[in-house]
Design a protein around this motif. Structure first.
Motif, short mmCIF file in Angstrom:
data_model
loop_
_atom_site.label_atom_id
_atom_site.label_comp_id
_atom_site.label_asym_id
_atom_site.label_seq_id
_atom_site.Cartn_x
_atom_site.Cartn_y
_atom_site.Cartn_z
N PHE A 231 -71.84 63.78 28.21
CA PHE A 231 -72.27 63.84 29.56
C PHE A 231 -71.43 64.59 30.37
CE2 PHE A 231 -73.19 62.69 33.95
CZ PHE A 231 -74.43 63.14 34.09
N VAL B 27 -77.53 68.73 30.92
CA VAL B 27 -77.60 67.73 31.67
C VAL B 27 -79.19 67.23 31.72
CG1 VAL B 27 -77.41 66.76 34.01
CG2 VAL B 27 -75.52 67.81 33.27
N LEU B 28 -80.08 68.13 32.15
CA LEU B 28 -81.16 67.61 32.28
C LEU B 28 -81.95 67.13 30.85
CD1 LEU B 28 -83.81 67.51 34.15
CD2 LEU B 28 -84.51 70.05 33.24
N PHE C 159 -80.26 65.71 28.66
CA PHE C 159 -79.64 64.47 28.18
C PHE C 159 -80.71 63.51 28.83
CE2 PHE C 159 -76.81 61.04 29.31
CZ PHE C 159 -75.83 60.92 28.08
N LEU C 160 -80.78 63.66 30.28
CA LEU C 160 -81.68 62.55 30.98
C LEU C 160 -83.14 62.44 30.50
CD1 LEU C 160 -80.62 63.40 34.72
CD2 LEU C 160 -79.40 62.20 32.93
N GLU C 161 -83.71 63.55 29.91
CA GLU C 161 -84.91 63.75 29.28
C GLU C 161 -85.08 62.83 28.11
OE1 GLU C 161 -85.80 67.71 29.19
OE2 GLU C 161 -86.65 67.75 31.35
N GLN C 162 -83.88 62.86 27.43
CA GLN C 162 -83.93 62.13 25.92
C GLN C 162 -83.62 60.62 26.37
OE1 GLN C 162 -80.92 64.14 24.20
NE2 GLN C 162 -82.17 65.29 22.75
N GLY C 163 -82.68 60.44 27.23
CA GLY C 163 -82.52 58.87 27.79
C GLY C 163 -83.82 58.40 28.37
#
Lengths: 281, 281
Positions: free
Chosen positions: A254, A266-267, A269-273
């Motif tokens: 990240f 970044v987007l 990464f957040l969507e996966q999380g």
């Protein structure tokens, strides 16, 4: 059923209160190296009597429940098994199970030991933190059940169900690997976050004012007892390091995306999380 | 007071509902690039009417409240200020304030803009997530207030107080630095934790069963909207990287202590982290 609680804090104390509430206790005894806690536990109705020596308590009890730091369990358990007469049983509530099961794997009285982990708790500790509904609807994990006497297992299962718990069976080291990811790692990130913020924001007022921003929830576990948690991390070191490294890889990835302005990544990464929503909601 | 809400999700929608509840609204209008959200917002009582163009909405309103991702605020704000007539005001609710204030620092209508950050929220998003008590007892931070017309500031202060908020004043970049540590970092660790666990534990059932172990609380913020949060991290990049590096230093230090069996240092690390208890309890 006469139960000796070695450890009458949040977990042991709440289990005693829950057993009592559901009519599962004839009497509860306590032993501790800290007699002050025992007097408090008597005053709180967690135990009825205290023993001056562990040996006296063990001789008196049907069950001995160990709810103390995991390194202390590893040390005490073999000696307790040595003293057991037929029909007695010892159950531990430690948050790691591998080193504990390994420590008594070849003990002649192994079958009188049941490895258990109640998945419940708050960020508070000690007898004062105990309450009789802590385990309502919570999970009790039993490890390596096939090494335990069937009568002990089934009566402990029955007691756990009666106080409202669901039961799950797991191999001890598999348990420790899952817990490293899902529990121990959460505690480490909370403590590390707390340290990073406390070091920067010497002015506690600002932290307090802004805590509504989600900080309080993320850092809640950092209020947990260091005396309980340091031994958990040490006893489960290899698996905790594996989980921590996976986490650090994610955080570093990240960091790189952010530093290099890769906003699409970044987007993503957040969507996966955010998929965690599907699992825990 | 006629207020145009550009963004009627969790924050904007809740603010409209709260203003309405406290008799502060004559009418609420909405503008969005997504007309579906506006129809839903009308059905939920968040706004009374929608506008087909932003210009029409701006011409109609006394106040314009921007509650959209921070990168969109940076883009839209100068053009909105261009259109304002005397007596109108625009307020933004973005979670970062530095780039937003910088973007309009020399705008001739700068004094008609108020930079605000309500410290409230849940992990949910969209108009459905809005409710009229979200801001009760919460903090409203105003940034660079001295650059805003005193009449706008005082009427917005009054409205915020009326809906039950406390007010705080801060310089925009100082705000961003505090938020990087106390809010943005918490979100990053939650998302990274979620990713690490989801990658390892493909079997969601195990996560769900063990989530009572504190995981759910630590990972709650990973349920937040990626569309809101990716721009926050990008807009506040430098300060977020500083905070993330401090956190990574702490986590790496812990990793080394653990790997090298320095149990006294592990205990001390946890004891230091636990001091957060004194601040937020």
């Amino acid at each position: 059923m006469k139960v000796l609680f070695i450890g009458t804090g949040l977990i042991g104390g709440s289990f005693s209160l829950a057993m009592r509430k559901h009519g599962l206790l004839t009497a509860a005894g306590g032993y501790s190296r800290n007699p002050k806690n025992l007097d408090k536990s008597i005053a709180l109705g967690i135990i009825d009597q205290k023993f001056d020596t562990m040996e006296a308590g063990i001789a008196w009890a049907d069950w001995i429940i160990l709810s103390i730091p995991v390194d202390a369990i590893v040390k005490l358990l073999p000696g307790i098994l040595d003293q057991l007469k037929p029909g007695q049983g010892v159950i531990d509530f430690g948050s790691t199970k591998g080193t504990i099961c390994d420590a008594v794997a070849t003990h002649p009285n192994r079958s009188q030991f049941l490895a258990a982990h109640p998945i419940a708790g708050t960020e508070y500790s000690g007898p004062d933190a105990a309450f009789d509904t802590l385990f309502d609807g919570k999970l009790m994990i039993l490890c390596n059940e096939n090494e335990t006497d069937a009568a002990l297992t089934s009566s402990f299962r029955m007691a756990s169900e009666k106080i409202g718990m669901q039961l799950e069976s797991m191999e001890a080291h598999a348990h420790d690997r899952h817990l490293a990811y899902i529990s121990h790692l959460s505690h480490i990130t909370s403590f590390a976050l707390s340290n990073a913020v406390l070091e920067k924001e010497k002015d506690g007022d600002i932290i307090l004012e802004l805590a509504g921003s989600g900080f309080a929830s993320t850092v809640r576990l950092a209020k947990s007892s260091p005396e309980m948690w340091a031994p958990i991390f040490m006893e489960n070191k290899d698996k905790v390091l594996e989980a921590l490294d996976d986490f650090l890889d994610q955080a570093q990835a990240f960091r790189t995306m952010l530093k290099e302005n890769r906003s699409d990544e970044v987007l993503k990464f957040l969507e996966q999380g955010r998929l965690i929503k599907k699992v825990i909601d």
